[in-house]
Scaffold this active site. Sequence first.
Site, PDB file in Angstrom:
ATOM      1  N   GLY A  40       2.857  -1.356   4.290  1.00 52.39           N
ATOM      2  CA  GLY A  40       2.866   0.070   3.984  1.00 52.39           C
ATOM      3  C   GLY A  40       4.282   0.548   3.720  1.00 52.39           C
ATOM      4  N   GLY A  41       4.907   1.112   4.730  1.00 50.95           N
ATOM      5  CA  GLY A  41       6.215   1.761   4.579  1.00 50.95           C
ATOM      6  C   GLY A  41       7.261   0.918   3.859  1.00 50.95           C
ATOM      7  N   GLU A  74      -6.695   4.382   7.863  1.00 55.81           N
ATOM      8  CA  GLU A  74      -6.510   5.815   7.585  1.00 55.81           C
ATOM      9  C   GLU A  74      -7.745   6.399   6.916  1.00 55.81           C
ATOM     10  OE1 GLU A  74      -2.757   5.442   5.545  1.00 55.81           O
ATOM     11  OE2 GLU A  74      -1.827   4.858   7.438  1.00 55.81           O
ATOM     12  N   GLY A  94       2.553   1.883  10.735  1.00 56.26           N
ATOM     13  CA  GLY A  94       3.460   3.009  10.576  1.00 56.26           C
ATOM     14  C   GLY A  94       4.198   3.388  11.845  1.00 56.26           C
ATOM     15  N   SER A 122       3.562  -2.615  10.261  1.00 57.96           N
ATOM     16  CA  SER A 122       5.027  -2.606  10.427  1.00 57.96           C
ATOM     17  C   SER A 122       5.685  -3.923  10.005  1.00 57.96           C
ATOM     18  CB  SER A 122       5.407  -2.225  11.860  1.00 57.96           C
ATOM     19  OG  SER A 122       4.993  -0.885  12.129  1.00 57.96           O
ATOM     20  N   GLU A 160      -5.200  -5.484  10.637  1.00 62.88           N
ATOM     21  CA  GLU A 160      -4.170  -4.477  10.862  1.00 62.88           C
ATOM     22  C   GLU A 160      -4.407  -3.793  12.207  1.00 62.88           C
ATOM     23  OE1 GLU A 160      -2.339  -3.088   6.944  1.00 62.88           O
ATOM     24  OE2 GLU A 160      -4.167  -1.924   7.187  1.00 62.88           O
ATOM     25  N   HIS A 176      -9.383   0.879   4.864  1.00 63.38           N
ATOM     26  CA  HIS A 176      -8.101   1.056   5.552  1.00 63.38           C
ATOM     27  C   HIS A 176      -8.304   1.984   6.750  1.00 63.38           C
ATOM     28  CE1 HIS A 176      -3.991   2.299   6.403  1.00 63.38           C
ATOM     29  NE2 HIS A 176      -3.624   1.195   5.793  1.00 63.38           N
ATOM     30  N   ASN A 225       0.860  -1.185   0.000  1.00 59.68           N
ATOM     31  CA  ASN A 225       0.000   0.000   0.000  1.00 59.68           C
ATOM     32  C   ASN A 225       0.895   1.234   0.000  1.00 59.68           C
ATOM     33  OD1 ASN A 225      -1.879   2.003   0.465  1.00 59.68           O
ATOM     34  ND2 ASN A 225      -2.253   1.424   2.603  1.00 59.68           N
ATOM     35  N   TRP A 226       0.922   1.903  -1.144  1.00 57.80           N
ATOM     36  CA  TRP A 226       1.826   3.059  -1.268  1.00 57.80           C
ATOM     37  C   TRP A 226       1.261   4.327  -0.621  1.00 57.80           C
ATOM     38  CZ3 TRP A 226       3.669   2.907  -7.115  1.00 57.80           C
ATOM     39  CH2 TRP A 226       4.387   1.722  -7.330  1.00 57.80           C
ATOM     40  N   LYS A 227      -0.015   4.310  -0.296  1.00 57.80           N
ATOM     41  CA  LYS A 227      -0.658   5.503   0.296  1.00 57.80           C
ATOM     42  C   LYS A 227      -0.407   6.717  -0.601  1.00 57.80           C
ATOM     43  CE  LYS A 227       0.078   3.300   4.720  1.00 57.80           C
ATOM     44  NZ  LYS A 227       0.178   3.430   6.162  1.00 57.80           N
TER      45      LYS A 227
END
Length: 246
Positions: A229-230, A93, A169, A208, A163, A91, A5-7
């Site tokens: 994610g990251g 966010e 994150g 993470s 999640e 998600h 997930n590049w956000k």
Amino acid sequence: MIAGNWKLHKTVAEAEAYIQALLPRVSTADGVEVVICPAYLALQAMVDSTRGSRVAVYAQNMHQAPEGAFTGEVSAPMLCELDVGGVILGHSERRELFGETDRALQLKVPAALEAGLQPILCVGETEDERDRGDTERKLRHQVQEGLAKVPIERLGEIVIAYEPIWAIGTGRVATPAQAQEAMAFVRALVADRSRAEADKTRVLYGGSVKPDNAAELLALPDVDGALVGGASLDAESFATIVAAAG
Ligand code: PEP
């Protein structure tokens, strides 16, 4: 499935450079469904650049209606027209920062399925909810609401990403025991409607995931992959996580 997930990261040019670095690194990852989830504006370029490869391209969100007066939104038919393969829904966010509701997700999940998109439904508890012992109540609510309008015979097609919000994150990862317990519970919630479909449902861990903890998490009995994610933003670190799943 290993999904990145590049956000809100990567322009089209940055996405192109990334995919050229990723494709040779994942070309031998047999048995792993590799997914990238770029921002809307890079979807077409990534679909074109991944054609014929093992990498699928999913969106990060969509509206439940096929069309209408919904300024700023994107629909399932629009994603399908680009040959996008699926979509992340709910998600944390989107839920926390953009007011995504369980009511909307109840419509989004079947709308994605009916359009031929692979939905990844995200669920997870906050740190407060975990501390209060409310993790199962929260997961039950989110899974039951999100799947409420999915026909029983299609439940197994849904990918569910567990999640824990406190692990997204933050660099804090759920312990293997915490992840396994929650993910077995998520699968049991699907089994409440159909045992056979629950066995087919893929449950991903997210929060993470990094190259150095991926193998341990991916080895858990109820883990069928990861939503990253990251660590998905760098082609080499994402490819290392894909390799850990192979
Ligand atoms: C996510 O946003 O879905 C996620 C899991 O992020 P990170 O890997 O950065 O914690």
